[in-house]
Design an enzyme around this catalytic site. Sequence first.
Site, PDB file in Angstrom:
ATOM      1  N   HIS A 198      95.697  22.506 -55.042  1.00  0.00           N
ATOM      2  CA  HIS A 198      94.535  21.815 -54.493  1.00  0.00           C
ATOM      3  C   HIS A 198      93.241  22.575 -54.784  1.00  0.00           C
ATOM      4  CE1 HIS A 198      96.357  18.669 -51.821  1.00  0.00           C
ATOM      5  NE2 HIS A 198      97.421  19.440 -52.005  1.00  0.00           N
ATOM      6  N   CYS A 235      97.960  16.757 -56.345  1.00  0.00           N
ATOM      7  CA  CYS A 235      99.113  16.681 -55.452  1.00  0.00           C
ATOM      8  C   CYS A 235      99.625  15.240 -55.363  1.00  0.00           C
ATOM      9  CB  CYS A 235      98.762  17.264 -54.084  1.00  0.00           C
ATOM     10  SG  CYS A 235     100.197  17.676 -53.061  1.00  0.00           S
ATOM     11  N   GLU A 267      90.280  21.567 -54.601  1.00  0.00           N
ATOM     12  CA  GLU A 267      89.212  21.200 -53.664  1.00  0.00           C
ATOM     13  C   GLU A 267      89.172  22.108 -52.437  1.00  0.00           C
ATOM     14  OE1 GLU A 267      92.706  18.780 -52.127  1.00  0.00           O
ATOM     15  OE2 GLU A 267      92.000  19.658 -54.002  1.00  0.00           O
TER      16      GLU A 267
END
Length: 224
Positions: free
Chosen positions: A194, A85, A196
Amino acid sequence: MKVGVVTFPGSLDDVDAQRAVRFGGHEAVALWHGDHDLRGVDAIVLPGGFSYGDYLRCGAISRFSPVMTEVVEAAGRGMPVLGICNGFQILCESHLLPGALIRNQRQKFLCVDQRLRIESTRTPWTAAYAEGQEVVIALKNGEGSFVADEETLDRLEGEGQVVARYLGDNPNGSLRDIAGISNERGNVVGLMPHPEHSVEELCGTGTDGLGFFALATLATEVFA
């Protein structure tokens, strides 16, 4: 492997990225934007957030952080670097990746569970996936529309540098539904979603993002 996660003023997902690195079986090393030393890491993650408040352009100030001098040099030597991002925006501003990220087509910040197709497994960050594999990964951005001129887009497609593509409705207007790209060498990857936030069943969208943090020990040898 030791994976450095850089924190810039305004980073939002640095702790999440560190946690994902540990879920991937590696040691997470916290790096600060003012560092001149990468502390012996084997790979680097530039996390999401709003570095320096996203003043000027997203990532435009971060590219001048002292740590980025070290990141650019390390990337040139073949070290794996993943920008997520805002990290993707920083990689473009640092000219480690082509193109730019601009305001979403609908002019709104979005947060969705996004379907993706992994287009290339020829990077250390995507080698754990199968080519063509479909995954669901969290996506949240306000300036996530990837743009480049037609020549650059054709080159990215022709050289296999598109690593992930949006499936279904294009969430932010990225040209050719591009969600992530790599450099020519394959060691530097920028990804707008994302991963994560998609590394465990209890929280987020499941575990489809975990592959980005697998970073097989062989990866640094194969892609160096």
